[in-house]
Write an enzyme that holds these catalytic residues in place. Structure first.
Site, PDB file in Angstrom:
ATOM      1  N   TYR A 155       0.811  -1.217   0.000  1.00 22.54           N
ATOM      2  CA  TYR A 155       0.000   0.000   0.000  1.00 22.54           C
ATOM      3  C   TYR A 155       0.850   1.275   0.000  1.00 22.54           C
ATOM      4  CZ  TYR A 155      -3.791   3.183   1.194  1.00 22.54           C
ATOM      5  OH  TYR A 155      -4.709   4.208   1.183  1.00 22.54           O
ATOM      6  N   LYS A 159       1.049   4.045  -3.018  1.00 21.95           N
ATOM      7  CA  LYS A 159       0.615   5.419  -2.818  1.00 21.95           C
ATOM      8  C   LYS A 159       1.765   6.405  -3.008  1.00 21.95           C
ATOM      9  CE  LYS A 159      -3.714   4.603  -2.165  1.00 21.95           C
ATOM     10  NZ  LYS A 159      -4.692   5.012  -3.210  1.00 21.95           N
TER      11      LYS A 159
END
Length: 265
Positions: A155, A159
């Site tokens: 993640y 991002k």
């Protein structure tokens, strides 16, 4: 309200930040193309917004984990006689299994939804925006992208890509009337943590001051892209966290990232 004459495509529009963006843009008079997997929710939201604001709302049920989805979405948009003036790349996903234990198909889906589809939808929308001399793109990054690395699967890395890509695009496209913003929210009340199975763990570990509503995130994010700000960290507390993390040496940040991991079960 009559239509502004501009159309916004919102991915992940069935709930959370995506639905909040749809409501905010409809209230400003923008027509909408709502994209998500759950067609029933999109249909209900489209009916609500059309009735309340008098804007056109088209529903496109699609799974962005499908490699063909971005091109199919844009082709369908063209067939409806619409063009994308505003792109909200909000769709996201994240597993809750350790990297080594997760099936690669799951990891590949995360990359497809949050890197490949985000990049491809922007690539497909930008030529028309340049032609018309106007465009707004909001890509959902995360506060995590501005903090030391954390043990949160792919993640944080994903991002971080969205953050860097958005800034690069903004530099390239701003002379053409196109603003690009990486929206970097912290913990937001939405269905994301329910899907991950981490809501109870995150809420029990984190004080309420760290949480924001989806509406608050959207208001700041939209104001940022309208003002031409390439990065938006919504919320005073999140801004302080992001600013205070910058001087942290890499080695210290790595230790902190492994120690404080709200995604960990």
């Amino acid at each position: 309200m009559s239509s502004s004459g501009r159309t916004a495509l919102v991915t992940g529009a069935s709930a959370g930040i995506g639905a909040a963006f749809a409501r905010h843009l409809a209230a400003e008079g923008h027509d909408l193309i709502l994209v998500a997997r759950r067609e029933d929710r999109l249909t209900a939201l489209a009916a609500e917004l059309s009735s309340k604001h008098g804007v056109r709302c088209e529903v496109l049920a699609a799974d962005l984990a499908d490699r063909e989805a971005p091109r199919s979405i844009m082709e369908r948009t063209t067939s409806l006689g619409l063009h994308v003036d505003i792109l909200i790349n909000n769709a996201g996903m994240s597993g809750n299994t350790a990297f080594a234990d997760a099936p690669f198909e799951t990891l590949a889906a995360e990359i497809q939804v949050m890197i490949t589809a985000v990049t491809e939808l922007a690539h497909l929308a930008v030529p028309g925006m340049k032609e018309r001399g106007y465009g707004r793109i909001v890509n959902l990054s995360s506060l995590a992208a501005l903090l030391p690395p954390a043990a949160s699967l792919l993640y944080t890395a994903i991002k971080s890509y969205v953050l860097d890509m958005s800034q690069a695009l903004d530099m390239e496209l701003k002379p053409h009337g196109i603003n690009v913003t990486a929206l970097c929210p912290g913990f937001t009340h939405s269905e994301f943590h329910d899907v991950m199975g981490t809501r109870d763990a995150a809420q029990s570990k984190l004080p309420s001051v760290l949480w924001q509503s989806a509406d608050a995130v959207v208001r700041e994010g939209w104001r940022a892209v309208e003002n031409g700000n390439p990065v938006c960290v919504p919320g005073v507390v999140n801004k302080v966290i992001a600013a205070s993390s910058k001087p942290i040496p890499t080695r210290v940040g790595y230790v902190l990232g492994k120690t404080f991991n709200p995604f960990k079960q």
